[in-house]
Scaffold this motif. Structure first.
Motif, short mmCIF file in Angstrom:
data_model
loop_
_atom_site.label_atom_id
_atom_site.label_comp_id
_atom_site.label_asym_id
_atom_site.label_seq_id
_atom_site.Cartn_x
_atom_site.Cartn_y
_atom_site.Cartn_z
N GLN A 148 0.75 -1.04 -0.07
CA GLN A 148 -0.04 -0.01 0.11
C GLN A 148 0.95 1.19 -0.02
OE1 GLN A 148 -2.56 -0.43 3.41
NE2 GLN A 148 -0.92 0.19 5.02
N GLU A 149 2.08 1.18 0.77
CA GLU A 149 2.81 2.26 0.68
C GLU A 149 3.78 2.45 -0.36
OE1 GLU A 149 5.12 2.80 4.36
OE2 GLU A 149 3.58 1.91 5.48
N LEU A 150 4.02 1.26 -1.20
CA LEU A 150 4.93 1.36 -2.50
C LEU A 150 3.97 2.17 -3.43
CD1 LEU A 150 6.60 -2.10 -2.14
CD2 LEU A 150 7.75 0.21 -2.18
N ILE A 151 2.75 1.69 -3.49
CA ILE A 151 1.98 2.33 -4.59
C ILE A 151 1.84 3.85 -4.42
CG2 ILE A 151 -0.43 2.58 -5.26
CD1 ILE A 151 -0.74 -0.63 -4.59
N GLU A 152 1.71 4.44 -3.37
CA GLU A 152 1.92 5.50 -3.14
C GLU A 152 3.07 6.24 -3.25
OE1 GLU A 152 1.04 8.72 0.63
OE2 GLU A 152 0.40 6.86 0.94
N VAL A 153 4.11 5.69 -2.86
CA VAL A 153 5.60 5.96 -3.32
C VAL A 153 5.59 6.25 -4.78
CG1 VAL A 153 8.09 5.29 -3.52
CG2 VAL A 153 6.65 5.24 -1.24
N GLN A 154 5.19 5.41 -5.68
CA GLN A 154 5.39 5.21 -6.96
C GLN A 154 4.54 6.27 -7.69
OE1 GLN A 154 7.98 3.62 -7.22
NE2 GLN A 154 7.44 2.93 -9.22
N ALA A 155 3.29 6.71 -6.98
CA ALA A 155 2.41 7.78 -7.68
C ALA A 155 3.22 9.11 -7.41
CB ALA A 155 1.04 7.69 -6.70
N HIS A 156 3.99 9.14 -6.34
CA HIS A 156 4.71 10.44 -6.01
C HIS A 156 5.98 10.56 -7.14
CE1 HIS A 156 2.64 12.17 -2.57
NE2 HIS A 156 2.24 10.75 -2.38
N ARG A 157 6.60 9.31 -7.36
CA ARG A 157 7.72 9.34 -8.33
C ARG A 157 7.44 9.70 -9.59
NH1 ARG A 157 12.38 7.84 -6.63
NH2 ARG A 157 12.83 6.73 -8.52
N LEU A 158 6.35 9.17 -9.96
CA LEU A 158 5.71 9.59 -11.34
C LEU A 158 5.41 10.69 -11.40
CD1 LEU A 158 4.89 8.65 -13.80
CD2 LEU A 158 2.45 7.86 -13.14
N LYS A 159 4.62 11.23 -10.45
CA LYS A 159 4.48 12.97 -10.51
C LYS A 159 5.72 13.55 -10.64
CE LYS A 159 2.69 16.80 -7.59
NZ LYS A 159 2.03 16.96 -6.34
N ALA A 160 6.52 13.27 -9.97
CA ALA A 160 7.89 14.05 -9.76
C ALA A 160 8.63 14.13 -11.52
CB ALA A 160 9.02 13.50 -8.88
N ALA A 161 8.52 12.80 -11.99
CA ALA A 161 9.10 12.71 -13.20
C ALA A 161 8.45 13.28 -14.26
CB ALA A 161 8.93 10.97 -13.60
N ILE A 162 6.85 13.50 -14.12
CA ILE A 162 6.26 14.19 -15.13
C ILE A 162 6.72 15.68 -15.14
CG2 ILE A 162 3.88 15.01 -15.69
CD1 ILE A 162 2.80 11.98 -14.95
N LEU A 163 6.85 16.17 -13.83
CA LEU A 163 7.31 17.54 -13.60
C LEU A 163 8.64 17.80 -13.80
CD1 LEU A 163 5.08 17.97 -10.33
CD2 LEU A 163 4.70 18.82 -12.77
N GLY A 164 9.55 16.86 -14.32
CA GLY A 164 10.95 16.88 -14.45
C GLY A 164 12.00 16.98 -13.50
N ARG A 165 11.26 16.91 -12.02
CA ARG A 165 12.10 17.01 -10.89
C ARG A 165 13.10 15.66 -10.70
NH1 ARG A 165 7.14 18.30 -7.31
NH2 ARG A 165 6.71 20.45 -8.18
N GLU A 166 12.86 14.43 -11.34
CA GLU A 166 13.50 13.08 -10.86
C GLU A 166 13.11 12.23 -12.03
OE1 GLU A 166 11.61 10.07 -7.88
OE2 GLU A 166 11.87 12.23 -7.04
N ARG A 167 14.12 11.31 -12.34
CA ARG A 167 13.96 10.16 -13.12
C ARG A 167 12.88 9.01 -12.55
NH1 ARG A 167 17.04 5.31 -14.51
NH2 ARG A 167 16.93 4.99 -16.51
#
Length: 95
Positions: free
Chosen positions: A67-86
């Motif tokens: 349940q936390e990994l899904i949330e982590v991935q959602a945040h990581r995807l958002k950051a990638a879309i915004l160009g903040r991280e790979r």
């Protein structure tokens, strides 16, 4: 979400049938298909809630419940879309 379909849902359903926690009695044929009945839905949702609490290791090396990994991935995807991280997708490691 697709990253978690196999390790969370597909693996859970196959395991539930293999272990007899889900059986053909939990399903019914209707409208040209086969669907879970109410008991089957309750059973599967309970198993899914248990699965969300199980820990797994992210490819970056840290462990968390699904349940936390899904949330982590959602945040990581958002950051990638915004160009903040790979973006690093979630996948199961080979043993």
């Amino acid at each position: 979400m697709e990253e978690f379909r196999v390790p969370v849902v597909d693996g859970l359903v196959l395991s539930a049938f293999r272990r007899g926690r889900l059986t053909p009695d939990h399903a019914e044929a209707r409208a040209g298909g086969v669907y879970l009945n109410e008991e089957g839905k309750r059973t599967l949702l309970g198993l899914l809630e248990e699965r969300f609490l199980q820990e797994s290791t992210h490819p970056l090396g840290f462990r968390k419940p699904y349940q936390e990994l899904i949330e982590v991935q959602a945040h990581r995807l958002k950051a990638a879309i915004l160009g903040r991280e790979r973006y690093t997708p979630f996948y199961l490691r080979q043993r």
